[in-house]
Design an enzyme around this catalytic site. Structure first.
Site, PDB file in Angstrom:
ATOM      1  N   CYS A 129      28.448  50.092  29.776  1.00  0.00           N
ATOM      2  CA  CYS A 129      28.997  51.488  30.109  1.00  0.00           C
ATOM      3  C   CYS A 129      29.070  52.209  28.723  1.00  0.00           C
ATOM      4  O   CYS A 129      29.197  53.430  28.659  1.00  0.00           O
ATOM      5  CB  CYS A 129      30.563  51.351  30.596  1.00  0.00           C
ATOM      6  SG  CYS A 129      30.304  50.342  32.159  1.00  0.00           S
ATOM      7  N   HIS A 269      35.343  57.370  29.696  1.00  0.00           N
ATOM      8  CA  HIS A 269      34.392  56.736  30.577  1.00  0.00           C
ATOM      9  C   HIS A 269      34.883  56.780  32.122  1.00  0.00           C
ATOM     10  O   HIS A 269      36.304  56.825  32.264  1.00  0.00           O
ATOM     11  CB  HIS A 269      34.479  55.232  30.320  1.00  0.00           C
ATOM     12  CG  HIS A 269      33.517  54.277  31.121  1.00  0.00           C
ATOM     13  ND1 HIS A 269      32.333  54.758  31.838  1.00  0.00           N
ATOM     14  CD2 HIS A 269      33.786  53.133  31.838  1.00  0.00           C
ATOM     15  CE1 HIS A 269      31.772  53.931  32.619  1.00  0.00           C
ATOM     16  NE2 HIS A 269      32.793  52.765  32.635  1.00  0.00           N
ATOM     17  N   ASN A 299      32.090  54.498  39.210  1.00  0.00           N
ATOM     18  CA  ASN A 299      31.457  54.358  37.900  1.00  0.00           C
ATOM     19  C   ASN A 299      30.004  54.145  37.850  1.00  0.00           C
ATOM     20  O   ASN A 299      29.379  53.249  38.383  1.00  0.00           O
ATOM     21  CB  ASN A 299      32.347  52.816  37.561  1.00  0.00           C
ATOM     22  CG  ASN A 299      32.066  52.370  36.404  1.00  0.00           C
ATOM     23  OD1 ASN A 299      31.072  52.870  35.458  1.00  0.00           O
ATOM     24  ND2 ASN A 299      32.713  51.390  35.816  1.00  0.00           N
TER      25      ASN A 299
HETATM   26  N1  ACO Z   1      39.674  46.122  49.176  1.00  0.00           N
HETATM   27  C1  ACO Z   1      40.664  45.360  49.546  1.00  0.00           C
HETATM   28  N2  ACO Z   1      41.347  44.403  49.043  1.00  0.00           N
HETATM   29  C2  ACO Z   1      40.883  44.245  47.785  1.00  0.00           C
HETATM   30  C3  ACO Z   1      39.655  44.717  47.108  1.00  0.00           C
HETATM   31  C4  ACO Z   1      38.915  45.659  48.060  1.00  0.00           C
HETATM   32  N3  ACO Z   1      37.775  46.431  47.605  1.00  0.00           N
HETATM   33  N4  ACO Z   1      39.220  44.080  46.045  1.00  0.00           N
HETATM   34  C5  ACO Z   1      40.133  43.238  45.998  1.00  0.00           C
HETATM   35  N5  ACO Z   1      41.137  43.194  46.763  1.00  0.00           N
HETATM   36  C6  ACO Z   1      41.981  42.418  46.847  1.00  0.00           C
HETATM   37  C7  ACO Z   1      42.016  41.168  46.191  1.00  0.00           C
HETATM   38  O1  ACO Z   1      41.221  40.109  46.794  1.00  0.00           O
HETATM   39  C8  ACO Z   1      43.369  40.611  45.975  1.00  0.00           C
HETATM   40  O2  ACO Z   1      43.760  40.201  47.058  1.00  0.00           O
HETATM   41  P1  ACO Z   1      44.759  38.670  47.133  1.00  0.00           P
HETATM   42  O3  ACO Z   1      46.094  39.178  46.340  1.00  0.00           O
HETATM   43  O4  ACO Z   1      45.056  38.654  48.598  1.00  0.00           O
HETATM   44  O5  ACO Z   1      44.042  37.706  46.174  1.00  0.00           O
HETATM   45  C9  ACO Z   1      44.104  42.020  45.875  1.00  0.00           C
HETATM   46  O6  ACO Z   1      43.180  43.063  46.149  1.00  0.00           O
HETATM   47  C10 ACO Z   1      44.599  42.457  44.336  1.00  0.00           C
HETATM   48  O7  ACO Z   1      43.527  42.278  43.623  1.00  0.00           O
HETATM   49  P2  ACO Z   1      43.251  42.338  42.023  1.00  0.00           P
HETATM   50  O8  ACO Z   1      42.069  42.010  41.308  1.00  0.00           O
HETATM   51  O9  ACO Z   1      44.652  41.865  41.556  1.00  0.00           O
HETATM   52  O10 ACO Z   1      43.516  43.964  42.036  1.00  0.00           O
HETATM   53  P3  ACO Z   1      43.760  44.844  40.904  1.00  0.00           P
HETATM   54  O11 ACO Z   1      44.939  45.609  41.180  1.00  0.00           O
HETATM   55  O12 ACO Z   1      43.618  44.159  39.628  1.00  0.00           O
HETATM   56  O13 ACO Z   1      42.554  45.896  40.936  1.00  0.00           O
HETATM   57  C11 ACO Z   1      40.543  46.430  40.121  1.00  0.00           C
HETATM   58  C12 ACO Z   1      41.274  45.529  40.963  1.00  0.00           C
HETATM   59  C13 ACO Z   1      40.488  47.951  40.493  1.00  0.00           C
HETATM   60  C14 ACO Z   1      39.120  46.046  40.078  1.00  0.00           C
HETATM   61  C15 ACO Z   1      41.288  46.300  38.578  1.00  0.00           C
HETATM   62  O14 ACO Z   1      41.308  45.129  37.950  1.00  0.00           O
HETATM   63  C16 ACO Z   1      40.369  47.403  37.911  1.00  0.00           C
HETATM   64  O15 ACO Z   1      40.513  48.524  37.916  1.00  0.00           O
HETATM   65  N6  ACO Z   1      40.060  46.769  36.563  1.00  0.00           N
HETATM   66  C17 ACO Z   1      39.066  47.355  35.800  1.00  0.00           C
HETATM   67  C18 ACO Z   1      37.742  47.183  36.265  1.00  0.00           C
HETATM   68  C19 ACO Z   1      36.778  48.333  36.170  1.00  0.00           C
HETATM   69  O16 ACO Z   1      37.194  49.356  36.315  1.00  0.00           O
HETATM   70  N7  ACO Z   1      35.628  47.668  35.930  1.00  0.00           N
HETATM   71  C20 ACO Z   1      34.400  48.657  36.092  1.00  0.00           C
HETATM   72  C21 ACO Z   1      33.340  48.127  35.253  1.00  0.00           C
HETATM   73  S1  ACO Z   1      34.047  48.238  33.417  1.00  0.00           S
HETATM   74  C22 ACO Z   1      33.816  49.559  33.108  1.00  0.00           C
HETATM   75  O17 ACO Z   1      33.143  50.168  33.397  1.00  0.00           O
HETATM   76  C23 ACO Z   1      34.776  49.729  31.628  1.00  0.00           C
END
Ligand code: ACO
Length: 342
Positions: A129, A269, A299
């Site tokens: 990215c 980003h 993204n």
């Molecule tokens: N819909 C519904 N529920 C979901 C989804 C979805 N799409 N995805 C995950 N869940 C659930 C999980 O299974 C989990 O359930 P559980 O508690 O029963 O196990 C719950 O939601 C919470 O999951 P987490 O992974 O803890 O959620 P979090 O609050 O961390 O959010 C996210 C996830 C949005 C991916 C976050 O961690 C994030 O923003 N990370 C950054 C990653 C990113 O932006 N990556 C892009 C590529 S990197 C880059 O470009 C820089």
């Protein structure tokens, strides 16, 4: 505020240091929209979950036969037209991508053929990215060293080709598109003021695609195990992204002799609105000074900041004389920041 000269100007050759300016921008996104509502029919998710956790409402999906270099070429031609530069006058094409048309040859070579930039040298930049700003830094170095005069930097991705559509943790996040910028030396103060790139290879395993390379070649079994798709530890990526982008922003501000108050527009980003909010809070820059379009495109990795830059430029959101901060983060880990006097 009047900018103070940098205390640590970059070393350069004996020749006069050149100011490097972005003289044209362009972008392209595919027509097909995939909304959060559409995703609820594919995996167990909801519009509310995606919107609250990420800010994304929809993303674009390239046609089956539409390649990364197709999108890159369209963005490039837009940028060249705006810059009033002919394709044959481009000296160097850099394509930042994590989704090249093929492992080799470079996607930049496919772009060269499609836009008829017959005099350019071509290479791809692999910094996930963060790739577009790595490309801007490389372009700047070639131009300031008088090696090349005109460099085309493109960020382009077809992330939907490496998305695991059964994994709700990742499939809601990504989209396709391309953005481009033409860089040249132009007299006067306007242009790239300070840049920073960095990496931390200790974290190669929190955002990666295990399959398809020499370590885990393409086999039926590997494909069946979804190894040729994006793997991500979301929480760890979130934490690292905020820290790295805040530090990278502070570094270029200090090098430029500027403060957060001087920045008219931040183009970050476009991964996740919560990451952008956390950065705004820590840098003490109001959120309304951040350019955000991730609600429309999700993204798009290396393309994200390039598309946002073109939109901010074409819509008049950034104006001549503005200080613009761009800051990115990606797999590797990699990060980069740039301040431009527009
Ligand atoms: N819909 C519904 N529920 C979901 C989804 C979805 N799409 N995805 C995950 N869940 C659930 C999980 O299974 C989990 O359930 P559980 O508690 O029963 O196990 C719950 O939601 C919470 O999951 P987490 O992974 O803890 O959620 P979090 O609050 O961390 O959010 C996210 C996830 C949005 C991916 C976050 O961690 C994030 O923003 N990370 C950054 C990653 C990113 O932006 N990556 C892009 C590529 S990197 C880059 O470009 C820089």
């Amino acid at each position: 505020m009047k900018r103070q000269p940098r205390s640590n100007p970059r070393p350069h050759s004996g020749k006069t240091r050149r100011t490097v300016s972005i003289i044209g921008t362009g972008s392209y996104v595919p027509e097909k929209r995939l909304t959060n509502a559409d995703l609820t029919k594919m995996v167990d998710t909801s519009d509310e979950w995606i919107t609250v956790r990420t800010g994304i409402k929809e993303r674009r999906v390239a046609a089956k036969d539409e390649t990364t270099s197709d999108m890159a070429s369209k963005a490039a031609l837009n940028a060249l037209e705006q810059a009033k530069v002919k394709p044959e006058d481009v000296d160097l094409i850099l394509v930042a991508t994590a989704t090249p048309d093929m492992l080799f040859p470079a996607t930049a070579c496919f772009v060269q053929k499609k836009i008829a930039a017959k005099n350019a040298a071509c290479l791809d930049v692999s910094a996930a990215c963060a790739g577009f700003l790595f490309g801007i830094e490389i372009a700047q170095q070639f131009i300031t060293s008088h090696t090349h005069d005109t460099v085309l930097v493109i960020g382009a991705e077809k992330l939907t080709s490496i998305t695991n559509w059964t994994d709700r943790n990742t499939c809601v996040l990504f989209g396709d598109g391309a953005g481009a910028a033409v860089l040249q030396h132009r007299g006067g103060a306007h242009g790239v003021i300070s840049t920073h790139i960095g990496s931390d290879g200790r974290f190669t395993d929190i955002l990666f695609m295990p399959g398809g390379g020499s370590r885990c070649p393409i086999t039926r079994d590997n494909v069946d195990m979804n190894l040729a798709t994006i793997h991500m530890t979301g929480k760890e990526v979130y934490k690292q992204a905020v820290t790295a982008m805040v530090n990278a922003s502070r570094k270029v501000l200090a090098d430029a002799g500027l403060t957060a108050d001087d920045i008219a527009c931040v183009i970050p980003h476009q991964a996740n609105l919560r990451i952008i909010e956390a950065i705004a809070d820590r840098l003490k820059i109001p959120l309304d000074r951040f350019y955000v379009n991730l609600d429309k495109y999700g993204n798009t990795s290396a393309a994200a900041v390039a598309i946002a830059l073109d939109e901010a430029n074409c819509s008049g959101r950034i104006k001549h004389g503005d200080y613009v901060l761009m800051v990115v983060f990606g797999g590797g880990l990699t990060w980069a920041s740039t301040i431009i006097e527009w």
